[in-house]
Write a protein that holds these residues in place. Sequence first.
Motif, PDB file in Angstrom:
ATOM      1  N   ALA A  29       0.767  -1.296  -0.316  1.00 53.52           N
ATOM      2  CA  ALA A  29       0.241  -0.216  -0.001  1.00 53.52           C
ATOM      3  C   ALA A  29       0.880   1.495  -0.171  1.00 53.52           C
ATOM      4  O   ALA A  29       2.131   1.415   0.524  1.00 53.52           O
ATOM      5  CB  ALA A  29      -0.888  -0.034   1.240  1.00 53.52           C
ATOM      6  N   LYS A  32      -2.096   3.741   3.440  1.00 55.41           N
ATOM      7  CA  LYS A  32      -2.374   2.738   4.637  1.00 55.41           C
ATOM      8  C   LYS A  32      -3.880   2.386   4.825  1.00 55.41           C
ATOM      9  O   LYS A  32      -4.055   3.593   4.850  1.00 55.41           O
ATOM     10  CB  LYS A  32      -1.558   2.953   5.519  1.00 55.41           C
ATOM     11  N   TYR A  33      -4.249   1.371   4.064  1.00 53.77           N
ATOM     12  CA  TYR A  33      -5.510   1.085   5.191  1.00 53.77           C
ATOM     13  C   TYR A  33      -5.504   0.737   7.056  1.00 53.77           C
ATOM     14  O   TYR A  33      -4.564  -0.144   6.665  1.00 53.77           O
ATOM     15  CB  TYR A  33      -6.503  -0.160   4.026  1.00 53.77           C
ATOM     16  N   TRP A  34      -5.949   1.247   7.466  1.00 54.41           N
ATOM     17  CA  TRP A  34      -5.505   0.713   9.059  1.00 54.41           C
ATOM     18  C   TRP A  34      -6.427   1.979   9.447  1.00 54.41           C
ATOM     19  O   TRP A  34      -7.183   2.970  10.155  1.00 54.41           O
ATOM     20  CB  TRP A  34      -4.450   2.143   9.878  1.00 54.41           C
ATOM     21  N   SER A  46      -8.249   2.987   0.409  1.00 56.39           N
ATOM     22  CA  SER A  46      -6.265   2.943   0.305  1.00 56.39           C
ATOM     23  C   SER A  46      -5.993   3.109  -0.728  1.00 56.39           C
ATOM     24  O   SER A  46      -6.805   3.117  -1.877  1.00 56.39           O
ATOM     25  CB  SER A  46      -5.828   1.560   0.864  1.00 56.39           C
ATOM     26  N   SER A 128      -1.623 -13.132   3.187  1.00 53.37           N
ATOM     27  CA  SER A 128      -2.973 -13.072   3.804  1.00 53.37           C
ATOM     28  C   SER A 128      -3.486 -12.972   2.654  1.00 53.37           C
ATOM     29  O   SER A 128      -4.032 -13.471   2.225  1.00 53.37           O
ATOM     30  CB  SER A 128      -3.075 -12.160   5.410  1.00 53.37           C
ATOM     31  N   SER A 163      -9.859 -11.212   4.941  1.00 54.77           N
ATOM     32  CA  SER A 163      -8.665 -10.194   4.978  1.00 54.77           C
ATOM     33  C   SER A 163      -8.454  -8.389   4.263  1.00 54.77           C
ATOM     34  O   SER A 163      -8.643  -8.442   2.738  1.00 54.77           O
ATOM     35  CB  SER A 163      -6.987 -10.899   4.560  1.00 54.77           C
ATOM     36  N   GLY A 164      -9.093  -7.946   5.080  1.00 53.80           N
ATOM     37  CA  GLY A 164      -9.077  -6.434   4.547  1.00 53.80           C
ATOM     38  C   GLY A 164      -8.384  -5.751   3.378  1.00 53.80           C
ATOM     39  O   GLY A 164      -9.046  -5.904   1.825  1.00 53.80           O
ATOM     40  N   SER A 165      -7.304  -6.111   3.080  1.00 50.90           N
ATOM     41  CA  SER A 165      -5.847  -5.107   2.052  1.00 50.90           C
ATOM     42  C   SER A 165      -6.546  -6.513   0.970  1.00 50.90           C
ATOM     43  O   SER A 165      -5.600  -6.619  -0.266  1.00 50.90           O
ATOM     44  CB  SER A 165      -4.575  -5.603   2.520  1.00 50.90           C
ATOM     45  N   ARG A 168      -7.647  -5.884  -2.639  1.00 54.25           N
ATOM     46  CA  ARG A 168      -6.984  -5.323  -3.483  1.00 54.25           C
ATOM     47  C   ARG A 168      -6.025  -6.358  -4.600  1.00 54.25           C
ATOM     48  O   ARG A 168      -5.806  -6.268  -5.615  1.00 54.25           O
ATOM     49  CB  ARG A 168      -5.746  -3.667  -3.017  1.00 54.25           C
ATOM     50  N   SER A 227      -1.927  -7.409  13.098  1.00 47.74           N
ATOM     51  CA  SER A 227      -2.851  -6.064  12.081  1.00 47.74           C
ATOM     52  C   SER A 227      -4.093  -5.919  12.317  1.00 47.74           C
ATOM     53  O   SER A 227      -4.976  -5.108  12.782  1.00 47.74           O
ATOM     54  CB  SER A 227      -2.658  -6.617  10.454  1.00 47.74           C
ATOM     55  N   HIS A 231      -5.719  -2.715  14.308  1.00 48.79           N
ATOM     56  CA  HIS A 231      -7.348  -1.906  13.424  1.00 48.79           C
ATOM     57  C   HIS A 231      -8.050  -2.137  14.825  1.00 48.79           C
ATOM     58  O   HIS A 231      -8.330  -0.867  14.465  1.00 48.79           O
ATOM     59  CB  HIS A 231      -7.895  -3.249  12.247  1.00 48.79           C
ATOM     60  N   LEU A 277       1.616   5.300   9.398  1.00 51.73           N
ATOM     61  CA  LEU A 277       1.724   4.383  10.075  1.00 51.73           C
ATOM     62  C   LEU A 277       1.647   3.338  11.489  1.00 51.73           C
ATOM     63  O   LEU A 277       1.325   3.734  12.930  1.00 51.73           O
ATOM     64  CB  LEU A 277       1.187   3.248   8.989  1.00 51.73           C
ATOM     65  N   ASP A 318       5.323  -2.317   5.815  1.00 53.98           N
ATOM     66  CA  ASP A 318       3.839  -2.124   5.782  1.00 53.98           C
ATOM     67  C   ASP A 318       3.930  -2.423   7.402  1.00 53.98           C
ATOM     68  O   ASP A 318       4.489  -1.874   8.066  1.00 53.98           O
ATOM     69  CB  ASP A 318       3.781  -3.628   5.760  1.00 53.98           C
ATOM     70  N   ALA A 319       3.170  -3.396   8.365  1.00 57.32           N
ATOM     71  CA  ALA A 319       2.959  -3.237   9.329  1.00 57.32           C
ATOM     72  C   ALA A 319       3.793  -4.327   9.669  1.00 57.32           C
ATOM     73  O   ALA A 319       3.585  -5.143  10.522  1.00 57.32           O
ATOM     74  CB  ALA A 319       1.500  -3.478  10.082  1.00 57.32           C
TER      75      ALA A 319
HETATM   76  O1  PMV Z   1      -5.778  -6.415   5.836  1.00 56.98           O
HETATM   77  P1  PMV Z   1      -5.202  -6.480   6.782  1.00 56.98           P
HETATM   78  O2  PMV Z   1      -6.489  -6.602   7.912  1.00 56.98           O
HETATM   79  O3  PMV Z   1      -3.683  -8.010   7.388  1.00 56.98           O
HETATM   80  O4  PMV Z   1      -4.766  -5.245   7.152  1.00 56.98           O
HETATM   81  C1  PMV Z   1      -3.330  -5.270   6.914  1.00 56.98           C
HETATM   82  C2  PMV Z   1      -2.748  -3.408   6.547  1.00 56.98           C
HETATM   83  C3  PMV Z   1      -1.996  -2.850   6.206  1.00 56.98           C
HETATM   84  O5  PMV Z   1      -1.429  -3.578   5.865  1.00 56.98           O
HETATM   85  C4  PMV Z   1      -0.905  -2.513   6.990  1.00 56.98           C
HETATM   86  C5  PMV Z   1      -1.960  -1.348   5.191  1.00 56.98           C
HETATM   87  C6  PMV Z   1      -2.532  -1.820   4.265  1.00 56.98           C
HETATM   88  O6  PMV Z   1      -3.839  -0.712   3.402  1.00 56.98           O
HETATM   89  O7  PMV Z   1      -2.040  -2.662   3.531  1.00 56.98           O
END
Ligand code: PMV
Length: 364
Positions: A29, A32-34, A46, A128, A163-165, A168, A227, A231, A277, A318-319
């Motif tokens: 990203a 960032k999605y957070w 994001s 993930s 898993s949110g990201s 994408r 993560s 969140h 982030l 990343d995180a």
């Molecule tokens: O998709 P998740 O829940 O693993 O969150 C990922 C969040 C970041 O990688 C830190 C930022 C992003 O937008 O990918």
Amino acid sequence: MSKPNVNVKSDSKITSTYCCSWRAPSNIALIKYWGKWGRQLPMNPSLSFSLKHSCIEFDTCIETPADFTTTNPKLKSLLVDGKEIAKFSARIEKFLASTGDLLPELAGKEISIISRASFPHSTGIASSAASMAALALSLCSFQRTEDDLEFFRRASLIARLASGSACRSVYGGAVLWGRCEDDACIDEESSDEYAIPLSSEKYLAPLFRNMKDAILIVDSTPKKVSSSAGHQMMIDHPYREARVVLAHENLHKILLALKSGDAKVVAEIVEMEALGLHGLMMSSMPSYLLVRPNTIHIIERVRELRERESLPIFFTLDAGPNVHLLYPQELTSKIKAFVAEELLRFCEGGEWIDDEVGSGPLRL
Ligand code: PMV
């Protein structure tokens, strides 16, 4: 990657079996999605690049039992690089149990999966997003009737719930997830429910169309705070409102800069997002720190090189503690020499991944 067969035991109670294989990429990203709300909806929009070499492959078989009583699909078996991983199986079981309403055609189905990573597991690179995108594409391929647009949109929505990201990772190139009320920058209808691809021709200046990503492995040990926990901590975060406003502003600025080819602004925004982030993590309750001293050393070296030679290069995180160094393809030999001479000493076991922006998932 060798491709073993999915071993579905012959079973007289199974009336039909459908199998498919997908390879899906990880993504990195820039914005960032957070933080999230509701059913895995993002607190802010994001923007990411999907990678080419850091991918996960899923061989999936979906069996229809002769008689079943459950409404949800269930996991029959899952092997990750030849091993059973209880935690990952439990995560997929939970996901399947919670998404039955959105996948009615899979009611009562039994699902067997073999997954393989294209990158070493020891690197600590999060898999993930790629795994959940590969899973969603496989599940949506069963009884696929929609056109491509609908198929990928649905796969993105299903991946988001896992898993949110991951939402994408069902597209290649630059990808936007989240409602962005910015008609000045985006022609397409964006959504919190699924991601949309941004075509290179329309949204990226030539400088940003063939980006490479040197992933510098600073520490491969599993991170202490997940993560999901991160969140969660955004719900009552003292900077929550400011973060949402800033993410929208940064998205607006970076979309303009990516289009006009303004590398200075792109670098400023991407690096502010990365450090921001981690700033949010440091100011969470309880506060935590995922960067390591070598993360900082690498960041300083990258900034020094950029200033010294006025190069269109920038880092993001990343995180976790690993650093992604993004640069245009034309600089490959220069950056490889820089990595070897100045950065590898900060990488665990001298390890790094030579990746680039890729064209998205592939049905195998
Ligand atoms: O998709 P998740 O829940 O693993 O969150 C990922 C969040 C970041 O990688 C830190 C930022 C992003 O937008 O990918």
